[in-house]
Scaffold this active site. Sequence first.
Site, PDB file in Angstrom:
ATOM      1  CB  SER A 223      -0.880   0.026   1.253  1.00  0.00           C
ATOM      2  OG  SER A 223      -1.907  -0.912   1.145  1.00  0.00           O
ATOM      3  CG  ASP A 249     -10.286  -2.163   5.865  1.00  0.00           C
ATOM      4  OD1 ASP A 249      -9.974  -0.967   5.998  1.00  0.00           O
ATOM      5  OD2 ASP A 249      -9.610  -2.973   5.205  1.00  0.00           O
ATOM      6  CD  GLU A 292     -29.525   6.414 -12.351  1.00  0.00           C
ATOM      7  OE1 GLU A 292     -29.508   5.758 -11.325  1.00  0.00           O
ATOM      8  OE2 GLU A 292     -30.413   7.258 -12.611  1.00  0.00           O
TER       9      GLU A 292
END
Lengths: 425, 294, 194
Positions: A223, A249, A292
């Site tokens: 990461s 998370d 949308e």
Amino acid sequence: MSHASSYEPKTSVTRWLDARLPIVRFIADFMVFPTPRNLNYLWTFGAILAFMLIAQIVTGVILAMHFAPNTALAFDSVEKIMRDVNYGWLMRYAHAVGASMFFLAVYIHMFRGIYYGSYKAPREVLWMIGVAIFLVMMATAFMGYSLIWGQMSFWAVTVITNLFSSLDTLYSGLGTTLVQWIWGGFSVDNATLNRLFSLHYLLPFVLVGLVVLHVWALHVVGSNNPTGVEVKNVEKETLPFYAYFTTKDLFALAAFGVIFAYFVFFTPNYLGDAVNYVPANPLLTPPHIVPEWYFLPFYAILRAVPSKLGGVLAMFGAIVVLFFVPWLDTSRVRSASYRPMFRWFFWAFVFSCLALGYLGAAPVTETSTMASQFFTFYYFAFFLIVMPVVGIYETPKPQPDSIADTFTHKSDDGSGRGARPVAAE
Amino acid sequence: MTTMTSSLVRRSLGAFVIGSVLSATAFSAPASASETAGHYEVPRLEWTFGGLSGYFDKQQLRRGFKVYQTVCQACHNLAHLSYRNLTQPGGPELPKEEVEAYAAQKQVADGFNDAGEVNMRPAKLADLFVGPFKNDKEAAAALNGSVPPDLSLITKARSIERNIEWYAFPFIMLKDILTQYQEQGADYTHALLTGYTDPPADFNLLPGLSYNRVFPGHQIGMPQPLSDGMVEYDDGTPSTLDQQAKDVTAFLAWAAEPSLVERKKLGAWVLIYLIILAGLLYASKKLIWRNVKH
Amino acid sequence: MATTYDGDQGDVSRRDFIYLATTAFAAVGAAAALWPLIDQMNPDASALSLASIDVDLTPVPEGAAITVLWRGKPVFIRHRTAEEVKKAQEVPIADLKDPYAQVEGAPSDLPATDANRTKAGNEQWLVLIGICTHLGCVPKGQAPGDERGPYGGWFCPCHGSAYDTAGRIRQGPAPRNLDVPPYAFATDTKILIG
């Protein structure tokens, strides 16, 4: 940052399995993957997105059990799901709102990637797979919306598929032939609906494959983190994924779930267009065709360009340009936290995207077109001018030497934020 | 170097800000000017089915159904509704016998008889509503060319047009979300039914059409359907135009989404659950991270 | 910090309580969320409401039979001859493979007499769900030229189950008598099934 396996099978059965299919080793290694401890809550959106993909597939498979991909039946079958099928309304609203939440999360995820320079070496491939995921998501969402076969569905399919007819200007008949091939006829009709359904069912599984690649690439390079500085000391600067980041998370997911549930149960139609509750009518175009919300910025870019082919190229270009971001940004510094100039351009870019979103839904006037053109220009300028030029001229602020520098001096407030070096507190 | 870069930044950012403001102000002015002429701002009404704990008022639905029976059903159908829905909990909850008698007034096709012809029988509870016309062509032929829309989704298929300045847009959006403004279609339907007025002096009304201040373009094919005293209510409620419009709108809102009550009830539990779960997960997260510098 | 999470020291009881509460609470929620995913496959409101059909019996002469569709299933209606009725009535319960009447809505231990499987006063009419109780085939015996099996009722071509003139299983692998659906005579020539 790819790490050596630390898994040791303890029983004879697990040793036997490990020699044949090391799946337990794979999961065990996944769980202890060293993750920078200074990640902020913006980094939880990866897990949220994984959940959203699964939720969409589960509700989608269920809806497909009750849906009839036929122009005469599609709209009615959706209403039957809403009225007669047990918890059908829940499945349908969760799926429709879920698409919006999926995009909300993916946009936050992408802006986070841009802000913290998560696309920079060695994460170029990770980023590009992400852009591919975004593209496939858009195609999937568009096809799914068309299946309702309301007025907005029908005219969205008509308008978007007609984009390809712009290729007629390149070679006479090329676009028309292509569009008829997409339609399976001379207009959007039953054949079109049926293939859209088939592909809408297929693409989510392509997404699953791409997500596996995305996570694989992530586990090769590790990461990024809010400082943008690579991990130097795994012991001091990282924590195993389980249980530190799983709980983090999961907490973020539950909080996100509150927003998701609020929309599903209390404002399920807010994000959709009322006109799509009118069955498709090939003889009557509704006064305002609006996609949308998650497509609005791109729709605004399409409308900003006065030529047909130009508009189409600009719209697709707006996504294609994302693939080149790793090489367009010339800065040696990753995180915008240490890029005083880039930071402003970044927020101007966010504002532009929001403005384009607003303009995409606004009725076309001379001034709205002007505004769209201005923000479209900035959208592309951000990637093609700001990223290369600012990277060269900007004087970055001093980065910390290591991730550890950002938290060794501060008291542990447990807020999960540690992005900025704290000078004096 | 530094001065050069900072002036570059200032100049480009300056251009950006000026461009944004210019386009934005220029954008708002003519757009609103062109629309304010003849624009009617539909007010937001209080409905029992709005908000976090919305429900349908049984008596109101029964009155609304009576309005539908007396006035609307001559031209409009409720194609997505089954007769049985009228008896189910959360709706008008009409007695089964009454609904059976109502359904039996209509004939539905059911297979073929021994002569090979389409077999017609009276409609039953399980059948979908049978409309006044066989198809749109028949409706158009009978009604001077206009096709009355199906009403079973009308309160979801309509929304209101509001003149919102661009700078107010985010706030209105947030307000709509936080106050669960999902009754735009109901407000529109009520406003339309009560929106028949005399046209402005210079208005060129086409023959056969009526003036309505809410309808887009203001020329509507449907003549004013409701008026004071038009429907006699069984429960003694004064039968004013406004009351009739509210009642039939509530009935149509129920017809558009009979699962609304179930949704909101379940939603409250799901929200409570998720908030507690998030709290517990946050506590767990804090505990796990408590000795970690990060 | 170790590279794997191995728990930590501290106020163990409070910590464990929160972990346990969180896990249990999440598990309960996950289980509850499963229900809508399962329940959506049950028959929906429109399927449940397709309750009853009317059948006119006038065009069925003695000895003939018609098949009508009810809830997606074939329903046999046979206008039995006096001889067939007599034959059905004379069978002792002890001879039957399945001694229970199998009438939907009636007690499950109702004996399988012919009277229990028909309506008093209209014994010549036999109404059955025409699905073999073995594996769901539709037995033969409705059309005039059909094989009706050794007991003169119905004969299942799939695995050779034979039913008598009251629709009771007499021979073959089928475990139960043919089911009698809920029905009533509206008039002498009209029945309401369901």
